[in-house]
Design an enzyme around this catalytic site. Structure first.
Site, PDB file in Angstrom:
ATOM      1  N   TYR A   1       0.833  -1.210   0.000  1.00  0.00           N
ATOM      2  CA  TYR A   1       0.000   0.000   0.000  1.00  0.00           C
ATOM      3  C   TYR A   1       0.871   1.265   0.000  1.00  0.00           C
ATOM      4  O   TYR A   1       0.622   2.213  -0.758  1.00  0.00           O
ATOM      5  CB  TYR A   1      -0.895  -0.051   1.235  1.00  0.00           C
TER       6      TYR A   1
ATOM      7  N   LYS B   1       1.022   4.090  -2.889  1.00  0.00           N
ATOM      8  CA  LYS B   1       0.635   5.478  -2.589  1.00  0.00           C
ATOM      9  C   LYS B   1       1.799   6.444  -2.823  1.00  0.00           C
ATOM     10  O   LYS B   1       1.591   7.586  -3.245  1.00  0.00           O
ATOM     11  CB  LYS B   1       0.106   5.577  -1.154  1.00  0.00           C
TER      12      LYS B   1
HETATM   13  N1  LIG Z   1      -9.775   5.462   5.222  1.00  0.00           N
HETATM   14  C1  LIG Z   1      -8.590   5.975   5.432  1.00  0.00           C
HETATM   15  O1  LIG Z   1      -8.165   6.187   6.585  1.00  0.00           O
HETATM   16  C2  LIG Z   1      -7.707   6.349   4.282  1.00  0.00           C
HETATM   17  C3  LIG Z   1      -6.500   6.987   4.571  1.00  0.00           C
HETATM   18  C4  LIG Z   1      -5.670   7.362   3.520  1.00  0.00           C
HETATM   19  C5  LIG Z   1      -6.046   7.091   2.222  1.00  0.00           C
HETATM   20  N2  LIG Z   1      -7.224   6.463   1.972  1.00  0.00           N
HETATM   21  C6  LIG Z   1      -7.544   6.216   0.575  1.00  0.00           C
HETATM   22  O2  LIG Z   1      -8.796   6.786   0.273  1.00  0.00           O
HETATM   23  C7  LIG Z   1      -9.445   6.021  -0.748  1.00  0.00           C
HETATM   24  C8  LIG Z   1     -10.826   5.619  -0.287  1.00  0.00           C
HETATM   25  O3  LIG Z   1     -10.699   4.879   0.916  1.00  0.00           O
HETATM   26  P1  LIG Z   1     -11.960   4.495   1.823  1.00  0.00           P
HETATM   27  O4  LIG Z   1     -11.460   4.407   3.217  1.00  0.00           O
HETATM   28  O5  LIG Z   1     -13.112   5.345   1.486  1.00  0.00           O
HETATM   29  O6  LIG Z   1     -12.202   2.993   1.303  1.00  0.00           O
HETATM   30  P2  LIG Z   1     -13.491   2.048   1.384  1.00  0.00           P
HETATM   31  O7  LIG Z   1     -14.490   2.567   2.345  1.00  0.00           O
HETATM   32  O8  LIG Z   1     -12.961   0.674   1.553  1.00  0.00           O
HETATM   33  O9  LIG Z   1     -14.113   2.215  -0.107  1.00  0.00           O
HETATM   34  C9  LIG Z   1     -13.373   1.793  -1.208  1.00  0.00           C
HETATM   35  C10 LIG Z   1     -14.094   2.151  -2.481  1.00  0.00           C
HETATM   36  O10 LIG Z   1     -13.297   1.679  -3.573  1.00  0.00           O
HETATM   37  C11 LIG Z   1     -14.098   0.883  -4.418  1.00  0.00           C
HETATM   38  N3  LIG Z   1     -13.310  -0.147  -5.087  1.00  0.00           N
HETATM   39  C12 LIG Z   1     -12.671  -1.209  -4.546  1.00  0.00           C
HETATM   40  N4  LIG Z   1     -12.066  -1.935  -5.514  1.00  0.00           N
HETATM   41  C13 LIG Z   1     -12.341  -1.296  -6.693  1.00  0.00           C
HETATM   42  C14 LIG Z   1     -11.987  -1.533  -8.037  1.00  0.00           C
HETATM   43  N5  LIG Z   1     -11.217  -2.587  -8.380  1.00  0.00           N
HETATM   44  N6  LIG Z   1     -12.461  -0.697  -8.987  1.00  0.00           N
HETATM   45  C15 LIG Z   1     -13.250   0.366  -8.670  1.00  0.00           C
HETATM   46  N7  LIG Z   1     -13.597   0.644  -7.396  1.00  0.00           N
HETATM   47  C16 LIG Z   1     -13.145  -0.173  -6.419  1.00  0.00           C
HETATM   48  C17 LIG Z   1     -15.148   0.296  -3.522  1.00  0.00           C
HETATM   49  O11 LIG Z   1     -16.267  -0.079  -4.315  1.00  0.00           O
HETATM   50  P3  LIG Z   1     -16.993  -1.521  -4.128  1.00  0.00           P
HETATM   51  O12 LIG Z   1     -17.626  -1.494  -2.773  1.00  0.00           O
HETATM   52  O13 LIG Z   1     -17.965  -1.566  -5.231  1.00  0.00           O
HETATM   53  O14 LIG Z   1     -15.900  -2.552  -4.215  1.00  0.00           O
HETATM   54  C18 LIG Z   1     -15.440   1.474  -2.601  1.00  0.00           C
HETATM   55  O15 LIG Z   1     -16.346   2.363  -3.222  1.00  0.00           O
HETATM   56  C19 LIG Z   1      -8.513   4.856  -1.043  1.00  0.00           C
HETATM   57  O16 LIG Z   1      -7.677   5.159  -2.142  1.00  0.00           O
HETATM   58  C20 LIG Z   1      -7.686   4.744   0.209  1.00  0.00           C
HETATM   59  O17 LIG Z   1      -6.443   4.126  -0.016  1.00  0.00           O
HETATM   60  C21 LIG Z   1      -8.059   6.082   2.970  1.00  0.00           C
END
Ligand SMILES: NC(=O)c1ccc[n+]([C@@H]2O[C@H](COP(=O)([O-])OP(=O)(O)OC[C@H]3O[C@@H](n4cnc5c(N)ncnc54)[C@H](OP(=O)(O)O)[C@@H]3O)[C@@H](O)[C@H]2O)c1
Length: 243
Positions: free
Chosen positions: A152, A156
């Site tokens: 990851y 990133k």
């Molecule tokens: N949460 C944190 O603390 C955090 C921190 C830093 C960065 N981020 C980044 O922020 C972004 C969103 O994170 P989140 O926490 O909101 O994640 P999340 O709640 O797990 O949601 C992930 C989203 O990505 C979609 N997804 C997964 N596999 C996919 C694919 N192959 N093609 C298209 N869509 C796909 C999922 O759709 P489905 O449900 O349809 O699979 C869902 O809508 C990510 O890039 C993550 O790395 C998050």
């Protein structure tokens, strides 16, 4: 004319909040998802209830043909794409010696190659339009590293280098490319984590919300004041990373 925004992984979490924020900001929104059709349709329904144009488009954005297909469908529907938010991401955590090659590859394929595929496809459209804003969601893990997340963190960090390079390539056509580095945000991705040691690292003393990240995305995507901002990484992390 209303701008058109394509948000990958917008069925829940940060992507959903960004889709809603851009919709409220006056955009027509493509809600991309991979598996959660019902959740994506719910996001579309919420937007339409507010009078905002929205469609849900299924695609695994690590797959070139599927990416090309949703870009084509967006153009058929609305004829342009003004904003791309590369948000879709997964984790497959494990310490280095125990990390399976398949877990390494799955994270690189979506979190890094997916950003490349979507940006390349949408950049063709934006270059013709001579305008556009691309926002890549990276992470503090790509800046600081995080034990258990070699895959990851590498993906990133790659997104940050990609952002800076593409910002330089597209700048002459008034296309900006920036990244947002969230810290720990309350979503399904972080639901299982042990909060105490994490909170100790956050000067503001709380997890972020998806809305915190969406506010920054709205600024970069829509605010005229962001027109002269490109190739930058904006941390939304409660002060975890200060550089
Ligand atoms: N949460 C944190 O603390 C955090 C921190 C830093 C960065 N981020 C980044 O922020 C972004 C969103 O994170 P989140 O926490 O909101 O994640 P999340 O709640 O797990 O949601 C992930 C989203 O990505 C979609 N997804 C997964 N596999 C996919 C694919 N192959 N093609 C298209 N869509 C796909 C999922 O759709 P489905 O449900 O349809 O699979 C869902 O809508 C990510 O890039 C993550 O790395 C998050």
């Amino acid at each position: 004319m209303d701008r058109v925004a394509l948000v990958t992984g917008a069925s829940r979490g940060i992507g959903r909040a960004i889709a809603q924020e851009l919709g409220r900001g006056g955009c027509r929104v493509v809600v991309n998802y991979a598996r959660s059709a019902e959740a994506a349709e719910a996001v579309v329904g919420e937007l339409r209830d507010l009078g905002i144009g929205a469609i849900a488009l299924q695609a695994d954005v690590s797959q070139e043909q599927e990416v090309d297909s949703i870009v084509k469908q967006t153009l058929e529907q609305w004829g342009r794409i003004d904003i791309l938010v590369n948000n879709a991401g997964i984790t497959r955590d494990g310490l280095l010696l125990r990390m399976k090659t398949s877990d390494w590859q799955a994270v690189i394929d979506l979190n890094l190659t997916g950003v490349f595929l979507c940006t390349r496809a949408v950049a063709k459209v934006m270059l013709k339009q001579k305008s556009g804003r691309v926002i890549n969601i990276t992470s503090v893990a790509g800046q600081m590293g995080n034990a258990g997340q070699a895959n990851y963190s590498a993906a990133k960090a790659g997104v940050i280098g990609f952002t800076r390079t593409v910002a330089r390539e597209l700048a002459s056509r008034s296309i900006t490319v920036n990244a947002i580095a969230p810290g720990f945000i309350e979503t399904e991705m972080t639901a299982e984590l042990d909060a105490a040691p994490i909170l100790a690292m956050i000067p503001l003393g709380r997890y972020g919300t998806a809305a915190d990240v969406a506010g920054m995305a709205r600024f970069l995507a829509l605010d005229p004041a962001a027109a002269y901002v490109t190739g930058q990484v904006f941390n939304v992390d409660g002060g975890m990373v200060m550089s």
